[in-house]
Design an enzyme around this catalytic site. Structure first.
Site, PDB file in Angstrom:
ATOM      1  N   SER A   1     -24.466  42.900   6.153  1.00 21.15           N
ATOM      2  CA  SER A   1     -23.971  42.932   7.532  1.00 21.15           C
ATOM      3  C   SER A   1     -23.594  41.517   8.003  1.00 21.15           C
ATOM      4  O   SER A   1     -22.701  40.916   7.440  1.00 21.15           O
ATOM      5  CB  SER A   1     -25.013  43.613   8.433  1.00 21.15           C
ATOM      6  OG  SER A   1     -24.472  43.926   9.677  1.00 21.15           O
ATOM      7  N   SER A   2     -24.296  40.950   8.982  1.00 25.36           N
ATOM      8  CA  SER A   2     -23.978  39.587   9.402  1.00 25.36           C
ATOM      9  C   SER A   2     -24.068  38.626   8.202  1.00 25.36           C
ATOM     10  O   SER A   2     -23.268  37.692   8.081  1.00 25.36           O
ATOM     11  CB  SER A   2     -24.936  39.133  10.506  1.00 25.36           C
ATOM     12  OG  SER A   2     -24.633  37.829  10.928  1.00 25.36           O
TER      13      SER A   2
END
Ligand SMILES: *[C@@H]1O[C@H](CO)[C@@H](O)[C@H](O)[C@H]1NC(C)=O
Ligand SMILES: *[C@@H]1O[C@H](CO)[C@@H](O)[C@H](O)[C@H]1NC(C)=O
Ligand SMILES: *[C@@H]1O[C@H](CO)[C@@H](O)[C@H](O)[C@H]1NC(C)=O
Ligand SMILES: *[C@@H]1O[C@H](CO)[C@@H](O)[C@H](O)[C@H]1NC(C)=O
Length: 294
Positions: free
Chosen positions: A137-138
């Site tokens: 994700s991030s």
């Protein structure tokens, strides 16, 4: 007497039983955004070991991400070192919208992570030709960001459910709570050449090797749309000069379409039917792509 020698034997083996653990490193060099570093050095570290930088998702941490994949046990059996960067800032998301991070030697979280790599290369005489990165994700967004800003540092990267380099630039914050979600919703439209230009402009004049990239995404992801992964693939396809060659099914499972560029050794994507946010980490497929597993 017999009992006593048994006790002595136990004591002698005790340190082995406890083994290596994740350690905080407080002084690793230049750290413009004041993020944290954790490291895992296995007991049987290889000579001139490879390094993998593993980056947590939003809201995560270095310590939690350490227990969320099987990378530490692969480090135990293969002797590589794991770096777990940890950000306390921006809802614990990486600053992938930040112009500093998107510029070679520009600062930001990216520069702090490069300091961690430099520190580890020097302290453990690690192999600068075998520095890898991965993230969820991030952390996947940061994987693409670092591949663009520091192509000289990383040999390859694997991004699980991320966005293309510079997709979120011009956004206030790159968090799921930020009002501007145009990037994560796959609504930024650019040509492959325009995506590639962001990367080339991050380090003008650079003509060396570029990281090989593996991109994973769930087709049922509504938080970070699968279009974001297609954009990343188009970007690296342009930067690496590798045309799309074919799609295949069945790897790593029947639910996945494998999108292959060139001969697949430098760029490939995996899209999972029914897979949401985030795409599960596939340690084996990733470590094979990196060249750490045969
Ligand atoms: C990140 O968090 C640390 C610790 O709270 C703080 O010192 C630092 O200023 C923050 N950095 C940024 C860029 O916000
Ligand atoms: C990391 O090391 C490289 C090579 O020695 C150097 O050029 C670079 O400035 C260093 N970067 C940081 C952030 O320490
Ligand atoms: C929203 O963010 C994108 C980048 O993700 C940027 O291009 C766009 O200008 C931003 N929109 C507004 C209204 O700030
Ligand atoms: C290959 O797979 C991608 C991702 O699912 C898809 O967007 C693309 O249309 C596929 N191409 C072909 C020719 O099947």
């Amino acid at each position: 007497m017999k009992m006593l020698s048994g006790v002595v034997g136990l004591l002698a083996t005790a340190p082995l039983a406890f083994g290596a653990s994740l350690q905080r490193v407080s002084d690793f060099g230049s750290n413009p955004t004041r993020i944290n570093m954790y490291i895992y050095v296995p007991d049987k570290v290889a000579t001139n070991p490879a390094i993998i930088v593993a980056m947590h998702p939003c809201g995560g941490s270095g310590t939690s991400f350490f227990s969320q994949t099987r990378l530490p046990s692969y480090a135990d059996s293969n002797g590589f070192i794991l770096i777990y960067p940890d950000t306390p800032n921006m809802s614990r998301c990486w600053d992938v919208q930040n112009a500093a991070t998107l510029t070679h030697n520009g600062g930001g979280d990216a520069a702090a992570i490069i300091s961690m790599v430099n520190h580890t290369l020097a302290k453990y005489t690690a192999d600068p030709a075998r520095v890898y990165m991965m993230g969820s994700s991030s952390g996947a967004m940061m994987t693409n960001a670092l591949a663009g800003s520091y192509p000289d540092v990383f040999e390859a990267g694997a991004a699980y459910s991320g966005i293309a380099f510079a997709c979120a630039s011009g956004q206030g914050q790159a968090t799921p709570m930020a009002p501007n979600q145009t990037c994560a919703q796959g609504q930024i439209r650019r040509t492959p050449k325009e995506w590639g230009d962001f990367v080339r402009n991050a380090y003008p004049g650079y003509t060396g090797k570029r990281p090989r990239m593996q991109i994973y995404h769930g087709l049922a992801d509504t938080l970070v749309r699968p279009a974001c992964a297609m954009q990343a693939l188009q970007q690296w396809s342009d930067v690496l000069g590798l045309p799309w060659s074919r799609n295949a099914t069945g790897t790593p499972s029947a639910a996945y379409t494998q999108v292959v560029y060139g001969d697949g050794t430098k760029l490939e994507g995996f899209f999972g039917q029914g897979v949401g946010h985030t795409a599960p980490v596939n340690e084996q497929l990733m470590l094979k792509f990196f060249g750490i597993l045969k």
